[in-house]
Design an enzyme around this catalytic site. Sequence first.
Site, PDB file in Angstrom:
ATOM      1  N   LYS A 136      -6.731   1.821  -5.209  1.00 57.84           N
ATOM      2  CA  LYS A 136      -5.542   1.081  -5.663  1.00 57.84           C
ATOM      3  C   LYS A 136      -4.647   0.711  -4.479  1.00 57.84           C
ATOM      4  O   LYS A 136      -4.219  -0.433  -4.348  1.00 57.84           O
ATOM      5  CB  LYS A 136      -4.759   1.964  -6.653  1.00 57.84           C
ATOM      6  CG  LYS A 136      -3.337   1.521  -6.900  1.00 57.84           C
ATOM      7  CD  LYS A 136      -2.614   2.402  -7.897  1.00 57.84           C
ATOM      8  CE  LYS A 136      -1.958   3.631  -7.334  1.00 57.84           C
ATOM      9  NZ  LYS A 136      -0.667   3.419  -6.653  1.00 57.84           N
ATOM     10  N   ASN A 137      -4.374   1.702  -3.623  1.00 53.61           N
ATOM     11  CA  ASN A 137      -3.390   1.471  -2.563  1.00 53.61           C
ATOM     12  C   ASN A 137      -3.938   0.654  -1.394  1.00 53.61           C
ATOM     13  O   ASN A 137      -3.187   0.308  -0.480  1.00 53.61           O
ATOM     14  CB  ASN A 137      -2.804   2.805  -2.073  1.00 53.61           C
ATOM     15  CG  ASN A 137      -1.902   3.413  -3.142  1.00 53.61           C
ATOM     16  OD1 ASN A 137      -1.548   2.748  -4.114  1.00 53.61           O
ATOM     17  ND2 ASN A 137      -1.539   4.679  -2.970  1.00 53.61           N
TER      18      ASN A 137
ATOM     19  N   ARG B  77       6.719  -0.206  -7.665  1.00 58.46           N
ATOM     20  CA  ARG B  77       7.461  -0.349  -6.408  1.00 58.46           C
ATOM     21  C   ARG B  77       6.674  -1.099  -5.344  1.00 58.46           C
ATOM     22  O   ARG B  77       7.257  -1.708  -4.449  1.00 58.46           O
ATOM     23  CB  ARG B  77       7.861   1.021  -5.881  1.00 58.46           C
ATOM     24  CG  ARG B  77       8.703   1.802  -6.830  1.00 58.46           C
ATOM     25  CD  ARG B  77       8.991   3.149  -6.258  1.00 58.46           C
ATOM     26  NE  ARG B  77       9.765   3.043  -5.037  1.00 58.46           N
ATOM     27  CZ  ARG B  77      11.086   2.923  -4.995  1.00 58.46           C
ATOM     28  NH1 ARG B  77      11.774   2.914  -6.106  1.00 58.46           N
ATOM     29  NH2 ARG B  77      11.709   2.829  -3.851  1.00 58.46           N
TER      30      ARG B  77
ATOM     31  N   CYS C 271      13.221   6.424  -8.493  1.00 57.80           N
ATOM     32  CA  CYS C 271      11.813   6.641  -8.825  1.00 57.80           C
ATOM     33  C   CYS C 271      11.645   8.099  -9.221  1.00 57.80           C
ATOM     34  O   CYS C 271      12.392   8.962  -8.754  1.00 57.80           O
ATOM     35  CB  CYS C 271      10.993   6.313  -7.583  1.00 57.80           C
ATOM     36  SG  CYS C 271       9.262   6.694  -7.711  1.00 57.80           S
TER      37      CYS C 271
ATOM     38  N   ARG D 123      13.037   7.065  -2.377  1.00 57.96           N
ATOM     39  CA  ARG D 123      12.155   6.014  -1.869  1.00 57.96           C
ATOM     40  C   ARG D 123      12.892   4.740  -1.423  1.00 57.96           C
ATOM     41  O   ARG D 123      12.693   3.657  -1.985  1.00 57.96           O
ATOM     42  CB  ARG D 123      11.062   5.678  -2.901  1.00 57.96           C
ATOM     43  CG  ARG D 123      10.221   6.874  -3.253  1.00 57.96           C
ATOM     44  CD  ARG D 123       9.118   6.560  -4.198  1.00 57.96           C
ATOM     45  NE  ARG D 123       8.003   5.897  -3.547  1.00 57.96           N
ATOM     46  CZ  ARG D 123       6.919   5.475  -4.195  1.00 57.96           C
ATOM     47  NH1 ARG D 123       6.827   5.663  -5.492  1.00 57.96           N
ATOM     48  NH2 ARG D 123       5.929   4.896  -3.555  1.00 57.96           N
TER      49      ARG D 123
ATOM     50  N   ASP E 189      -0.275  12.451  -2.445  1.00 60.53           N
ATOM     51  CA  ASP E 189      -0.890  11.972  -3.696  1.00 60.53           C
ATOM     52  C   ASP E 189      -1.946  12.940  -4.240  1.00 60.53           C
ATOM     53  O   ASP E 189      -2.503  12.693  -5.311  1.00 60.53           O
ATOM     54  CB  ASP E 189      -1.511  10.583  -3.490  1.00 60.53           C
ATOM     55  CG  ASP E 189      -0.449   9.507  -3.298  1.00 60.53           C
ATOM     56  OD1 ASP E 189       0.724   9.776  -3.609  1.00 60.53           O
ATOM     57  OD2 ASP E 189      -0.791   8.407  -2.838  1.00 60.53           O
TER      58      ASP E 189
ATOM     59  N   ARG F 281      -2.169   3.463 -14.461  1.00 59.03           N
ATOM     60  CA  ARG F 281      -1.759   2.737 -13.261  1.00 59.03           C
ATOM     61  C   ARG F 281      -2.749   2.955 -12.127  1.00 59.03           C
ATOM     62  O   ARG F 281      -2.896   2.100 -11.265  1.00 59.03           O
ATOM     63  CB  ARG F 281      -0.383   3.222 -12.795  1.00 59.03           C
ATOM     64  CG  ARG F 281       0.725   2.895 -13.741  1.00 59.03           C
ATOM     65  CD  ARG F 281       2.035   3.294 -13.142  1.00 59.03           C
ATOM     66  NE  ARG F 281       2.132   2.724 -11.791  1.00 59.03           N
ATOM     67  CZ  ARG F 281       3.043   3.061 -10.904  1.00 59.03           C
ATOM     68  NH1 ARG F 281       3.951   3.957 -11.200  1.00 59.03           N
ATOM     69  NH2 ARG F 281       3.065   2.498  -9.718  1.00 59.03           N
TER      70      ARG F 281
HETATM   71  N1  EPU Z   1      10.913   5.958   3.444  1.00 59.83           N
HETATM   72  C1  EPU Z   1      12.174   5.701   3.921  1.00 59.83           C
HETATM   73  N2  EPU Z   1      12.502   4.416   4.215  1.00 59.83           N
HETATM   74  C2  EPU Z   1      11.643   3.377   4.062  1.00 59.83           C
HETATM   75  C3  EPU Z   1      10.344   3.649   3.564  1.00 59.83           C
HETATM   76  C4  EPU Z   1      10.006   4.956   3.265  1.00 59.83           C
HETATM   77  O1  EPU Z   1      12.991   6.624   4.075  1.00 59.83           O
HETATM   78  O2  EPU Z   1      12.015   2.231   4.339  1.00 59.83           O
HETATM   79  C5  EPU Z   1      10.523   7.346   3.116  1.00 59.83           C
HETATM   80  C6  EPU Z   1      10.183   7.538   1.625  1.00 59.83           C
HETATM   81  O3  EPU Z   1      11.334   7.740   0.863  1.00 59.83           O
HETATM   82  C7  EPU Z   1       9.267   8.737   1.677  1.00 59.83           C
HETATM   83  C8  EPU Z   1       8.513   8.534   2.996  1.00 59.83           C
HETATM   84  O4  EPU Z   1       9.297   7.619   3.754  1.00 59.83           O
HETATM   85  O5  EPU Z   1      10.025   9.907   1.735  1.00 59.83           O
HETATM   86  C9  EPU Z   1       7.119   7.983   2.876  1.00 59.83           C
HETATM   87  O6  EPU Z   1       7.115   6.891   1.994  1.00 59.83           O
HETATM   88  P1  EPU Z   1       6.162   5.631   2.156  1.00 59.83           P
HETATM   89  O7  EPU Z   1       6.995   4.441   2.429  1.00 59.83           O
HETATM   90  O8  EPU Z   1       5.056   5.938   3.106  1.00 59.83           O
HETATM   91  O9  EPU Z   1       5.562   5.493   0.696  1.00 59.83           O
HETATM   92  P2  EPU Z   1       5.196   4.137   0.001  1.00 59.83           P
HETATM   93  O10 EPU Z   1       4.686   3.187   1.012  1.00 59.83           O
HETATM   94  O11 EPU Z   1       6.295   3.697  -0.889  1.00 59.83           O
HETATM   95  C10 EPU Z   1       2.679   4.731  -0.422  1.00 59.83           C
HETATM   96  C11 EPU Z   1       1.778   4.838  -1.610  1.00 59.83           C
HETATM   97  C12 EPU Z   1       2.181   6.056  -2.428  1.00 59.83           C
HETATM   98  C13 EPU Z   1       2.050   7.288  -1.547  1.00 59.83           C
HETATM   99  C14 EPU Z   1       2.911   7.123  -0.283  1.00 59.83           C
HETATM  100  C15 EPU Z   1       2.765   8.254   0.702  1.00 59.83           C
HETATM  101  C16 EPU Z   1       1.171   2.543  -2.022  1.00 59.83           C
HETATM  102  C17 EPU Z   1       1.262   1.349  -2.898  1.00 59.83           C
HETATM  103  N3  EPU Z   1       1.878   3.617  -2.395  1.00 59.83           N
HETATM  104  O12 EPU Z   1       4.002   4.599  -0.937  1.00 59.83           O
HETATM  105  O13 EPU Z   1       1.261   6.146  -3.509  1.00 59.83           O
HETATM  106  O14 EPU Z   1       2.472   8.437  -2.243  1.00 59.83           O
HETATM  107  O15 EPU Z   1       2.555   5.892   0.389  1.00 59.83           O
HETATM  108  O16 EPU Z   1       1.456   8.400   1.096  1.00 59.83           O
HETATM  109  O17 EPU Z   1       0.457   2.522  -1.029  1.00 59.83           O
HETATM  110  C18 EPU Z   1       0.521   6.801  -5.638  1.00 59.83           C
HETATM  111  O18 EPU Z   1      -0.515   6.123  -5.447  1.00 59.83           O
HETATM  112  O19 EPU Z   1       0.628   7.614  -6.599  1.00 59.83           O
HETATM  113  C19 EPU Z   1       1.642   6.666  -4.724  1.00 59.83           C
HETATM  114  C20 EPU Z   1       2.866   7.050  -5.035  1.00 59.83           C
END
Ligand code: EPU
Length: 415
Positions: A22-23, A91, A115, A120, A302, A394
């Site tokens: 998915k990701n 998101r 969330c 996030r 995850d 999802r």
């Molecule tokens: N963060 C910030 N500022 C930002 C972006 C992130 O503070 O601008 C923080 C977040 O709050 C969090 C950390 O950085 O504490 C890591 O978040 P990240 O941005 O890496 O997460 P994401 O990109 O929103 C993706 C996956 C998630 C997975 C996370 C961590 C996708 C679509 N989603 O989310 O997947 O948990 O990386 O590996 O790729 C899931 O599939 O169930 C899922 C939640």
Amino acid sequence: MDKLVIKGGKPLRGEIAISGAKNAALPIIVASLLTSDWNTYYNVPKLRDIFTIKRLLENLGVEFEEGDGLRVNASRLKGYMAPYDLVRTMRASILVLGPLIARLGRAKVSLPGGCAIGARPIDLHLKGLAQMGAKISLDQGYIEARANCLKGADIYLDIPTVTGTENLMMAATLAKGITVIKNAAREPEVEALANMLNRCGAKIEGAGTDTIFIEGKNGLSGTEFRIIPDRIEAGTYMIAAGITGGEVIIKDCCLNHMQAIVDKLRDAGLIIEERGRKVFVKATSIHSTDVTTLPYPGFPTDMQAQFMALMCLGDGVSVITERIFENRFMHVLELKRMGADIKIDGSSAVVRGVSCLKGAPVMASDLRASASLVLAGLAARGVTEVYRVYHLDRGYEKIEVKLRALGAEIERVPA
Ligand code: EPU
């Protein structure tokens, strides 16, 4: 709204195939915005999040054709807005921000709200795009971004954000000059996106490491690309084998992307053997093992909830520490309803193994929490009813069908 009804206690046996990730699929489908040629993607999982991203892109004028693969064409874009309705349900919709500014010079994307797993924020996405010359403002809950021409920049990410790295990498492919992303996310899904973009004519080096170099191009062309296997789905089925004391053969998974997961599961007593192109998984006992979630190549957040379900039946005490999201223990109270012995201490959960879990009605709160409840239900004595199954839909393709093929007694029924 459906629920899953699971009659637990049956060791799972048989063979299953893992779906596309998915990701990886989400950013790759979004990357189609960067070219006016057709792209074709194979191994795209049939999931609710994929349906949501298609709806979002269709709103922007992107065309889709389903056949052998998923064909995508963004030659006739008619909009630049991602509405609240869609962003709030997923998101990852924020991924359209970078490509839209790069392609159209303009984007309007609803700011994702709170969330279930943590605050996030997306500040690092916005800061990076501003460094590339985008003018960003916030109006009535929407991020408005404009740039006549994005320019390459030297970007340091305070946190190696996955979708942040992907957003900036996509934007940089059409920027003028060279962009360097330091402290970039190293997840295999980021590398897969870079591989796909390079096949479209982008020049990206270093994806999969913490420093990514992108030389902007005037335009990109279309390509064909196969989505990598879902390492989280594979890890979840490995635990399903282990928690039920079964023997499962997993096809179409990539162990190279799963080292931290496989190491921890082996510490926890699972036998995991690569046999040709298949992976054999079995467990006879479950050892309590500590784990801390970290960015890749560390143990993924995850997989935290699913690993906790396994640890509920461990032979001692396990400390599970969550370092990525601040609120990702929503499954704990539900697992406790099934007889688990878990205490939360700040960002750690102390899990004392019990001799058995007991079926109960439980409520899914997010995607991975739901998976942990299904796993607990498969191992529990009696009947478990998992409500709010839409969370599972999802991210897990046909979960009850795949589990039934392994001998699980699991039904989807209207709640
Ligand atoms: N963060 C910030 N500022 C930002 C972006 C992130 O503070 O601008 C923080 C977040 O709050 C969090 C950390 O950085 O504490 C890591 O978040 P990240 O941005 O890496 O997460 P994401 O990109 O929103 C993706 C996956 C998630 C997975 C996370 C961590 C996708 C679509 N989603 O989310 O997947 O948990 O990386 O590996 O790729 C899931 O599939 O169930 C899922 C939640």
